[in-house]
Design an enzyme around this catalytic site. Structure first.
Site, PDB file in Angstrom:
ATOM      1  N   ASP A  13      -2.041  -0.340   5.859  1.00 29.09           N
ATOM      2  CA  ASP A  13      -2.422   0.253   7.149  1.00 29.09           C
ATOM      3  C   ASP A  13      -3.926   0.390   7.358  1.00 29.09           C
ATOM      4  OD1 ASP A  13      -2.470   2.396   5.155  1.00 29.09           O
ATOM      5  OD2 ASP A  13      -2.960   3.676   6.870  1.00 29.09           O
TER       6      ASP A  13
ATOM      7  N   ASP B 196       0.858  -1.183   0.000  1.00 33.81           N
ATOM      8  CA  ASP B 196       0.000   0.000   0.000  1.00 33.81           C
ATOM      9  C   ASP B 196       0.904   1.246   0.000  1.00 33.81           C
ATOM     10  OD1 ASP B 196      -2.319   1.669   0.510  1.00 33.81           O
ATOM     11  OD2 ASP B 196      -1.653   1.730   2.598  1.00 33.81           O
ATOM     12  N   LEU B 197       0.349   2.391  -0.369  1.00 32.92           N
ATOM     13  CA  LEU B 197       1.169   3.613  -0.429  1.00 32.92           C
ATOM     14  C   LEU B 197       0.953   4.497   0.815  1.00 32.92           C
ATOM     15  CD1 LEU B 197       3.111   5.404  -2.105  1.00 32.92           C
ATOM     16  CD2 LEU B 197       1.087   6.440  -3.137  1.00 32.92           C
ATOM     17  N   ASP B 198      -0.200   5.152   0.899  1.00 34.26           N
ATOM     18  CA  ASP B 198      -0.447   6.121   1.980  1.00 34.26           C
ATOM     19  C   ASP B 198      -0.570   5.423   3.332  1.00 34.26           C
ATOM     20  OD1 ASP B 198      -1.002   8.844   0.531  1.00 34.26           O
ATOM     21  OD2 ASP B 198      -2.056   7.314  -0.622  1.00 34.26           O
TER      22      ASP B 198
HETATM   23 MG    MG Z   1      -3.048   3.154   3.272  1.00 30.48          MG
END
Ligand code: MG
Length: 261
Positions: A205, A32-34
């Site tokens: 997250d 995942d990124l953010d």
């Molecule tokens: Mg995320």
């Protein structure tokens, strides 16, 4: 514009998850990124990869023979901007990118939902609407005190639009294409070279990453939760984006340390 930020509503169970083992070169990594590779910013357009992280991701892709995929809720255009120049496959909009372009009926449902979400955003200062090509998001981090009212305003939309599902992320309500999530995207990517035959490991997250964790587990891999959010499907946990970077650096070496030496 506000964007989501990790909540402090951690459960004791999530804290008990152990650190993951070191990254192995026969894994397929889904990142995942953010909130996972990068911290959250008030305006998501401000998110950029640090030179260290760019070096780590390049090194990781080389060590895993290209089996490193960015699996994000962001739009494809956003991902291309943030990841420009990196040799990484990218899956946008939780795997639902392209649905609206292919399906006019779905697009019409999304347009209708967008109109209502914009009316809600007008009524609740601090909320704002993000329209992606195949999904639509109401962000409410700056209006978290109104969460109950927003829930009541948003949920009646769902039965009206059979093609949509509602994702409840960190201070976001996202209407996206039914039948597409990070789990289905991971499973599809695992059918393709160079991912096929490797052990999938998903790292993320947010609640939308749970689908990827479950899909990885179904393929004899596992999920790594990032941050304090309770996770039902992850087997391991890393504290934050810095811990994720250090975890990658343990395999590929640290570009910043190399540059200093
Ligand atoms: Mg995320």
């Amino acid at each position: 514009m506000p964007y989501t930020t990790p909540t402090s509503a951690a459960s004791a169970a999530s804290h008990r998850l152990p650190r993951p083992p070191c990254v192995a070169t026969d894994w397929a990594l889904f990142l995942d990124l953010d909130g996972t590779l990068c911290g959250y910013r008030d305006d998501p357009a401000d998110v950029a990869l640090t030179p260290r992280l760019r070096g780590l991701l390049s090194g990781l892709a080389a060590r895993l023979d290209g089996a490193v995929c960015i699996l994000s809720g962001r739009s494809a255009a956003d991902l291309q901007r943030v990841l420009a120049g990196l040799p990484l496959p990218q899956i946008a909009e939780h795997g639902g990118a392209g649905v609206a372009a292919r399906d006019a009926a779905y697009r019409a449902q999304l347009d209708a939902v967008e109109a209502v979400l914009r009316a809600i955003a007008t009524a609740y200062p601090g909320t704002w609407v993000e329209r992606k090509p195949s999904s639509c998001v109401l962000h409410y981090r700056a209006a978290a005190d109104h969460a109950e009212c927003l829930e009541s305003a948003v949920t009646p939309l769902l039965p009206l639009h059979a093609g949509l599902r509602l994702l409840r992320g960190l201070f976001v309500y996202e209407f996206a294409a039914r039948g597409h999530d990070k789990g289905t995207a991971l499973s599809a990517q695992m059918q393709r070279a160079p991912f096929a035959g490797r052990m999938p490991v998903a790292v993320g997250d947010d609640v939308t990453d749970e689908d990827a964790f479950a899909a990885a587990a179904a393929l004899r891999g596992f999920g790594v939760a990032v941050g304090p959010r309770a996770s039902a499907a992850a087997r391991f946990r890393l504290a934050d984006a810095d811990a994720v970077a250090d975890w990658i650096a343990a395999l590929v070496g640290d570009p910043a340390a190399t540059a200093r030496s």
